[in-house]
Enzyme design. Structure first.
Site, PDB file in Angstrom:
ATOM      1  N   ARG A 140       8.265  -0.292  14.604  1.00  0.00           N
ATOM      2  CA  ARG A 140       7.487   0.942  14.802  1.00  0.00           C
ATOM      3  C   ARG A 140       7.701   1.904  13.625  1.00  0.00           C
ATOM      4  O   ARG A 140       6.758   2.508  13.121  1.00  0.00           O
ATOM      5  CB  ARG A 140       7.953   1.626  16.100  1.00  0.00           C
ATOM      6  CG  ARG A 140       7.371   3.024  16.296  1.00  0.00           C
ATOM      7  CD  ARG A 140       8.106   3.773  17.404  1.00  0.00           C
ATOM      8  NE  ARG A 140       7.747   3.341  18.739  1.00  0.00           N
ATOM      9  CZ  ARG A 140       6.698   3.815  19.433  1.00  0.00           C
ATOM     10  NH1 ARG A 140       5.897   4.702  18.926  1.00  0.00           N
ATOM     11  NH2 ARG A 140       6.450   3.383  20.641  1.00  0.00           N
ATOM     12  N   LEU A 158      16.367   4.467  13.436  1.00  0.00           N
ATOM     13  CA  LEU A 158      15.433   5.456  14.008  1.00  0.00           C
ATOM     14  C   LEU A 158      14.272   4.708  14.633  1.00  0.00           C
ATOM     15  O   LEU A 158      13.710   3.826  13.991  1.00  0.00           O
ATOM     16  CB  LEU A 158      14.814   6.315  12.896  1.00  0.00           C
ATOM     17  CG  LEU A 158      15.550   7.509  12.319  1.00  0.00           C
ATOM     18  CD1 LEU A 158      14.621   8.191  11.313  1.00  0.00           C
ATOM     19  CD2 LEU A 158      15.943   8.500  13.406  1.00  0.00           C
ATOM     20  N   HIS A 159      13.934   5.032  15.856  1.00  0.00           N
ATOM     21  CA  HIS A 159      12.729   4.405  16.421  1.00  0.00           C
ATOM     22  C   HIS A 159      12.044   5.252  17.482  1.00  0.00           C
ATOM     23  O   HIS A 159      10.953   4.924  17.919  1.00  0.00           O
ATOM     24  CB  HIS A 159      13.074   3.037  17.024  1.00  0.00           C
ATOM     25  CG  HIS A 159      13.775   3.141  18.343  1.00  0.00           C
ATOM     26  ND1 HIS A 159      15.109   3.440  18.447  1.00  0.00           N
ATOM     27  CD2 HIS A 159      13.329   3.012  19.611  1.00  0.00           C
ATOM     28  CE1 HIS A 159      15.450   3.485  19.715  1.00  0.00           C
ATOM     29  NE2 HIS A 159      14.391   3.230  20.454  1.00  0.00           N
ATOM     30  N   ARG A 160      12.677   6.359  17.911  1.00  0.00           N
ATOM     31  CA  ARG A 160      12.072   7.147  18.997  1.00  0.00           C
ATOM     32  C   ARG A 160      10.733   7.732  18.553  1.00  0.00           C
ATOM     33  O   ARG A 160      10.650   8.311  17.452  1.00  0.00           O
ATOM     34  CB  ARG A 160      12.959   8.330  19.374  1.00  0.00           C
ATOM     35  CG  ARG A 160      14.282   7.941  19.859  1.00  0.00           C
ATOM     36  CD  ARG A 160      14.444   8.064  21.347  1.00  0.00           C
ATOM     37  NE  ARG A 160      15.617   7.291  21.687  1.00  0.00           N
ATOM     38  CZ  ARG A 160      15.709   6.451  22.704  1.00  0.00           C
ATOM     39  NH1 ARG A 160      14.694   6.285  23.516  1.00  0.00           N
ATOM     40  NH2 ARG A 160      16.803   5.783  22.920  1.00  0.00           N
ATOM     41  N   ASP A 218      18.998   7.364  16.576  1.00  0.00           N
ATOM     42  CA  ASP A 218      18.444   7.926  17.806  1.00  0.00           C
ATOM     43  C   ASP A 218      18.524   6.903  18.940  1.00  0.00           C
ATOM     44  O   ASP A 218      17.857   7.035  19.957  1.00  0.00           O
ATOM     45  CB  ASP A 218      17.016   8.448  17.601  1.00  0.00           C
ATOM     46  CG  ASP A 218      16.040   7.381  17.129  1.00  0.00           C
ATOM     47  OD1 ASP A 218      16.409   6.179  17.099  1.00  0.00           O
ATOM     48  OD2 ASP A 218      14.898   7.738  16.788  1.00  0.00           O
TER      49      ASP A 218
END
Ligand code: UD1
Length: 384
Positions: free
Chosen positions: A258, A222-224, A302
């Site tokens: 992030r 996940l990083h969006r 994502d």
């Protein structure tokens, strides 16, 4: 012919590796013009695990020039990159600037090149999510509008460009260059051992979790910003993973810088660390990720690139987004991925369906491992 190609962030590296090899192959053949190539790294991703490790494992030659841009807001990253690349372009005077994907480096370098009347080629052109709230969509729109040669990964992208009025003469359907890298590295990845990947990459204090992957496992990424930058979105996802998926199988989560930062900021980090079925890893290498993907029961992600890799490997993939610029990877087009957004009841429903679907590998047209050669040929054949 002189070409400058540009990379900035992690997903660019697996796209440029086969392109550089294809230039070398073209230069070795007796026919055609010789290409002199300069690789520029903007430095958007700079951690060893996000950048250097990929150069090493994919055999990418060290960048000839590193612009050292680093972190910052979008405007800062794009502005600094434009200022720095302009100097390089003025000094080097290339015939072409080749940009890949949809990161800030892609946008910044295509704009700078075009203003200096240098031809721009975009590899992975024509992808559209239709969601202008995604920074990558803005990057794609601007880059494609300016590019002289648009090399597309699938026929849906060709249709997108035509619908926007791009003339046929600028568009060339070449296939997906990421799949060149996948095919070239499949065998090497197979040799990696899953327990070894976990041991070598687990974050501190994660090493001793009793993870047993023999009966299946989930892989998460996940990083969006839309998933990780808001607590009210991220917290229910963490709750679903740690209280529901954890009951079924262990989870392996190579965590993006992030996302780690946001989990800590939202006081969710402790919850993730406390879950014995969830092992948090540093960002992992290309072969390690490919190896995990090859045998995963399910992928929750994502990432755009992983959707494509799951499609070819056949891994059932829950895409935690409401839209995708890569619809060819979706079930309705024969792929392995389904859009679940970040609504937990939707994720749960599709998760339960996915557990009953086996692996169904799929190969969209021209995802044949030979795309990079077609990219180089398209540039050489471009009318001057
Ligand atoms: C970028 C791309 C995205 C791609 C993703 C893959 C844009 C607009 N986004 O998003 O399309 O899917 O890369 O990773 O270009 N950081 C580090 N070390 C690094 C790099 C980043 O710690 O080596 C941290 C920084 O604190 C930074 C944050 O991660 O602020 C986000 O990095 P950034 O490059 O801004 O965007 P990504 O979210 O990685």
């Amino acid at each position: 012919m002189k070409i400058i190609s540009v990379v900035g962030a992690r997903p660019n590296f697996m796209k440029i590796a086969p392109f550089i090899k294809a230039i070398e192959t073209s230069n070795k053949s007796n026919t055609g013009e010789k290409i002199s190539h300069i690789l520029v790294h903007t430095g958007q991703h700079y951690d060893d695990r996000m950048s250097k490790a990929f150069f090493k494992s994919l055999g990418i030659p060290a960048a000839d020039i590193n612009l050292g841009i680093g972190s910052g807001s979008h405007a800062e990253q794009v502005g600094k990159t434009m200022m720095a690349i302009e100097k390089v372009l003025v000094a080097e005077k290339p015939d072409w600037v080749v940009v890949v994907g949809d990161v800030n480096a892609t946008l910044a370098c295509s704009v700078s090149a075009k203003k200096l009347h240098i031809k721009v080629c975009h590899i992975e052109a024509g992808l559209r999510s239709g969601d202008e709230r995604m920074p990558e969509e803005i990057n794609r729109l601007v880059t494609d509008r300016l590019s002289d040669l648009l090399l597309t990964p699938d026929t849906l992208s060709v249709a997108n460009l035509k619908a926007e009025g791009v003339p046929d003469s600028k568009i060339k359907f070449v296939g997906n260059i990421m799949i060149d890298t996948l095919e070239a590295n499949r065998e090497k990845a197979k040799a990696f051992d899953i327990a070894g990947i976990i041991n070598e990459n687990a974050l501190q204090n994660e090493q001793n979790k009793p993870i047993d992957t023999k009966n299946g496992y989930a892989v998460l990424t996940l990083h969006r910003p839309s998933n990780v930058d808001k607590k009210e979105v991220l917290e229910p996802i963490i709750d679903f993973l740690t209280s529901e998926v954890a009951r079924d199988m262990p989870m392996i989560w190579p965590i993006h810088p992030r996302t780690q930062k946001m989990l800590q900021q939202f006081n969710l980090w402790e919850k993730a660390v406390a879950c014995q079925q969830l092992v948090l890893l540093h960002p992992i290498g290309y072969h390690e990720m490919l190896r995990l993907n090859m045998n995963a029961t399910i992928m929750l992600t994502d990432s755009g690139g992983l959707q494509e890799e799951c499609c070819v490997l056949g891994t059932p993939c829950l895409t935690l987004r409401w839209n995708t610029e890569r619809p060819v990877t979706l079930k309705e087009h024969g792929g392995a991925s389904v859009l679940v957004g970040n609504n937990i009841s939707r994720i749960r429903e599709e998760y339960n369906i996915a557990l009953n679907v086996g692996r169904v590998p799929q190969r969209p047209e021209q995802w044949d491992g030979q795309t990079a050669g077609r990219c180089v040929k398209a540039i050489l054949d471009f009318p001057s």
